[in-house]
Design a protein around this motif. Structure first.
Motif, PDB file in Angstrom:
ATOM      1  N   TYR A  61       0.834  -1.212   0.000  1.00 60.70           N
ATOM      2  CA  TYR A  61       0.000   0.000   0.000  1.00 60.70           C
ATOM      3  C   TYR A  61       0.863   1.256   0.000  1.00 60.70           C
ATOM      4  O   TYR A  61       0.632   2.177  -0.776  1.00 60.70           O
ATOM      5  CB  TYR A  61      -0.928  -0.010   1.217  1.00 60.70           C
ATOM      6  N   PHE A  62       1.885   1.292   0.840  1.00 61.15           N
ATOM      7  CA  PHE A  62       2.708   2.503   0.934  1.00 61.15           C
ATOM      8  C   PHE A  62       3.720   2.626  -0.188  1.00 61.15           C
ATOM      9  O   PHE A  62       4.393   3.646  -0.302  1.00 61.15           O
ATOM     10  CB  PHE A  62       3.362   2.609   2.314  1.00 61.15           C
ATOM     11  N   SER A  63       3.823   1.611  -1.051  1.00 57.09           N
ATOM     12  CA  SER A  63       4.664   1.755  -2.234  1.00 57.09           C
ATOM     13  C   SER A  63       3.939   2.519  -3.341  1.00 57.09           C
ATOM     14  O   SER A  63       4.552   2.935  -4.313  1.00 57.09           O
ATOM     15  CB  SER A  63       5.105   0.380  -2.747  1.00 57.09           C
ATOM     16  N   LEU A  64       2.632   2.727  -3.174  1.00 63.39           N
ATOM     17  CA  LEU A  64       1.840   3.471  -4.154  1.00 63.39           C
ATOM     18  C   LEU A  64       1.990   4.973  -3.944  1.00 63.39           C
ATOM     19  O   LEU A  64       2.282   5.432  -2.835  1.00 63.39           O
ATOM     20  CB  LEU A  64       0.361   3.099  -4.027  1.00 63.39           C
ATOM     21  N   GLU A  65       1.741   5.741  -4.992  1.00 59.71           N
ATOM     22  CA  GLU A  65       1.740   7.205  -4.885  1.00 59.71           C
ATOM     23  C   GLU A  65       0.587   7.623  -3.974  1.00 59.71           C
ATOM     24  O   GLU A  65      -0.489   7.002  -4.007  1.00 59.71           O
ATOM     25  CB  GLU A  65       1.572   7.837  -6.260  1.00 59.71           C
ATOM     26  N   PRO A  66       0.760   8.673  -3.171  1.00 54.82           N
ATOM     27  CA  PRO A  66      -0.293   9.093  -2.232  1.00 54.82           C
ATOM     28  C   PRO A  66      -1.659   9.329  -2.881  1.00 54.82           C
ATOM     29  O   PRO A  66      -2.679   8.911  -2.336  1.00 54.82           O
ATOM     30  CB  PRO A  66       0.268  10.382  -1.623  1.00 54.82           C
ATOM     31  N   GLY A  67      -1.716   9.956  -4.029  1.00 58.25           N
ATOM     32  CA  GLY A  67      -2.995  10.200  -4.692  1.00 58.25           C
ATOM     33  C   GLY A  67      -3.674   8.910  -5.123  1.00 58.25           C
ATOM     34  O   GLY A  67      -4.902   8.794  -5.091  1.00 58.25           O
ATOM     35  N   VAL A  68      -2.885   7.937  -5.513  1.00 58.92           N
ATOM     36  CA  VAL A  68      -3.406   6.641  -5.934  1.00 58.92           C
ATOM     37  C   VAL A  68      -3.915   5.864  -4.721  1.00 58.92           C
ATOM     38  O   VAL A  68      -4.925   5.157  -4.793  1.00 58.92           O
ATOM     39  CB  VAL A  68      -2.328   5.848  -6.704  1.00 58.92           C
ATOM     40  N   ARG A  69      -3.242   6.021  -3.593  1.00 59.18           N
ATOM     41  CA  ARG A  69      -3.671   5.335  -2.367  1.00 59.18           C
ATOM     42  C   ARG A  69      -5.122   5.672  -2.030  1.00 59.18           C
ATOM     43  O   ARG A  69      -5.890   4.785  -1.669  1.00 59.18           O
ATOM     44  CB  ARG A  69      -2.794   5.746  -1.181  1.00 59.18           C
ATOM     45  N   THR A  70      -5.458   6.957  -2.147  1.00 61.59           N
ATOM     46  CA  THR A  70      -6.817   7.394  -1.807  1.00 61.59           C
ATOM     47  C   THR A  70      -7.838   6.706  -2.686  1.00 61.59           C
ATOM     48  O   THR A  70      -8.838   6.170  -2.202  1.00 61.59           O
ATOM     49  CB  THR A  70      -6.941   8.925  -1.942  1.00 61.59           C
ATOM     50  N   GLU A  71      -7.601   6.682  -3.984  1.00 57.33           N
ATOM     51  CA  GLU A  71      -8.544   6.058  -4.915  1.00 57.33           C
ATOM     52  C   GLU A  71      -8.647   4.555  -4.664  1.00 57.33           C
ATOM     53  O   GLU A  71      -9.752   3.997  -4.623  1.00 57.33           O
ATOM     54  CB  GLU A  71      -8.125   6.326  -6.358  1.00 57.33           C
ATOM     55  N   ILE A  72      -7.520   3.913  -4.462  1.00 54.51           N
ATOM     56  CA  ILE A  72      -7.521   2.463  -4.220  1.00 54.51           C
ATOM     57  C   ILE A  72      -8.227   2.164  -2.889  1.00 54.51           C
ATOM     58  O   ILE A  72      -8.987   1.200  -2.785  1.00 54.51           O
ATOM     59  CB  ILE A  72      -6.079   1.917  -4.207  1.00 54.51           C
ATOM     60  N   TRP A  73      -7.961   2.994  -1.865  1.00 51.66           N
ATOM     61  CA  TRP A  73      -8.642   2.806  -0.581  1.00 51.66           C
ATOM     62  C   TRP A  73     -10.150   2.894  -0.784  1.00 51.66           C
ATOM     63  O   TRP A  73     -10.891   2.030  -0.336  1.00 51.66           O
ATOM     64  CB  TRP A  73      -8.172   3.843   0.441  1.00 51.66           C
ATOM     65  N   ASP A  74     -10.593   3.953  -1.451  1.00 45.69           N
ATOM     66  CA  ASP A  74     -12.028   4.181  -1.624  1.00 45.69           C
ATOM     67  C   ASP A  74     -12.705   3.075  -2.429  1.00 45.69           C
ATOM     68  O   ASP A  74     -13.813   2.648  -2.097  1.00 45.69           O
ATOM     69  CB  ASP A  74     -12.281   5.527  -2.312  1.00 45.69           C
ATOM     70  N   LYS A  75     -12.043   2.591  -3.465  1.00 45.19           N
ATOM     71  CA  LYS A  75     -12.694   1.664  -4.395  1.00 45.19           C
ATOM     72  C   LYS A  75     -12.384   0.190  -4.135  1.00 45.19           C
ATOM     73  O   LYS A  75     -13.155  -0.669  -4.540  1.00 45.19           O
ATOM     74  CB  LYS A  75     -12.292   2.007  -5.832  1.00 45.19           C
ATOM     75  N   GLU A  76     -11.261  -0.104  -3.496  1.00 47.46           N
ATOM     76  CA  GLU A  76     -10.823  -1.498  -3.403  1.00 47.46           C
ATOM     77  C   GLU A  76     -10.653  -2.029  -1.980  1.00 47.46           C
ATOM     78  O   GLU A  76     -10.838  -3.220  -1.747  1.00 47.46           O
ATOM     79  CB  GLU A  76      -9.475  -1.672  -4.128  1.00 47.46           C
ATOM     80  N   ILE A  77     -10.248  -1.175  -1.059  1.00 48.93           N
ATOM     81  CA  ILE A  77      -9.806  -1.683   0.242  1.00 48.93           C
ATOM     82  C   ILE A  77     -10.822  -1.434   1.353  1.00 48.93           C
ATOM     83  O   ILE A  77     -11.094  -2.327   2.158  1.00 48.93           O
ATOM     84  CB  ILE A  77      -8.439  -1.064   0.621  1.00 48.93           C
ATOM     85  N   ASN A  78     -11.368  -0.239   1.437  1.00 45.03           N
ATOM     86  CA  ASN A  78     -12.276   0.128   2.529  1.00 45.03           C
ATOM     87  C   ASN A  78     -13.431  -0.869   2.619  1.00 45.03           C
ATOM     88  O   ASN A  78     -14.087  -1.169   1.630  1.00 45.03           O
ATOM     89  CB  ASN A  78     -12.819   1.540   2.305  1.00 45.03           C
ATOM     90  N   GLY A  79     -13.655  -1.407   3.809  1.00 44.96           N
ATOM     91  CA  GLY A  79     -14.744  -2.351   4.019  1.00 44.96           C
ATOM     92  C   GLY A  79     -14.353  -3.811   3.861  1.00 44.96           C
ATOM     93  O   GLY A  79     -15.174  -4.695   4.099  1.00 44.96           O
TER      94      GLY A  79
END
Length: 185
Positions: free
Chosen positions: A78-96
């Motif tokens: 997760y932390f190897s990703l760019e910060p802006g990409v982390r937010t999108e991936i969190w929202d669409k793939e990881i959260n929940g």
């Protein structure tokens, strides 16, 4: 008389400054607790190029889907990703997502455990982890019922199953959170 007026003014000014500091601190703590992010800047060409790379980053995360249950591998990926990409991936793939993580017991409360998820744990207190900018390598587990946290010693290894509801951050320093947690024996 002027001396008394000046003393009252200084006292009032000191109270005003102290109140401002207290309110600001409360706001910052509230934002940290509830994981409130600052508004994202409007899309620019740079942001568009980051968005176009998102599919590759999603594949990177999705290709490690089995690593969701390995806190260290998941965290590093997760932390190897760019910060802006982390937010999108969190929202669409990881959260929940439901995960099973293990970590070292740091401290507990009636319905919450705080754990450090990496193997370099040196029995630090929770505040020390924060001072060392290590919260992003930590997670809290929120339980629906009271738990017997007193039976755990600092450094005990505990396996937790729960639903991801708040993401860790290395800047600002913030821990991951799981809700509906249960201890896996």
């Amino acid at each position: 008389m002027i001396k008394n007026v000046f003393k009252k003014f200084l006292k009032g000014f000191a109270i005003f400054i102290a109140g401002t500091i207290i309110i600001s601190t409360i706001i910052v703590i509230f934002c940290m607790i509830f994981g409130i992010d600052l508004p994202q800047p409007e899309k620019t060409e740079k942001n568009v190029s980051v968005t176009s790379n998102t599919n590759n980053d999603k594949k990177k995360i999705n290709s490690k889907i089995s690593d969701y249950n390995n806190f260290i591998n998941f965290n590093n990926s997760y932390f190897s990703l760019e910060p802006g990409v982390r937010t999108e991936i969190w929202d669409k793939e990881i959260n929940g997502k439901t995960v099973v993580w293990d970590g070292y017991f740091v401290e507990g409360f009636n319905k919450r455990l705080k754990l450090y998820g990496f193997n370099d744990y040196k029995n630090q207190a929770w505040t020390e982890l924060g001072d060392q900018n290590l919260y992003h390598k930590s997670f809290t587990a929120k339980f629906n019922n009271k738990i017997d946290y007193l039976k755990y010693q600092n450094g005990d290894r505990i396996k937790i199953k729960g639903i991801l509801d708040s993401r860790g951050s290395d800047n600002p320093n913030y821990h991951w959170e799981l809700h509906d947690a249960e201890i896996i024996e």
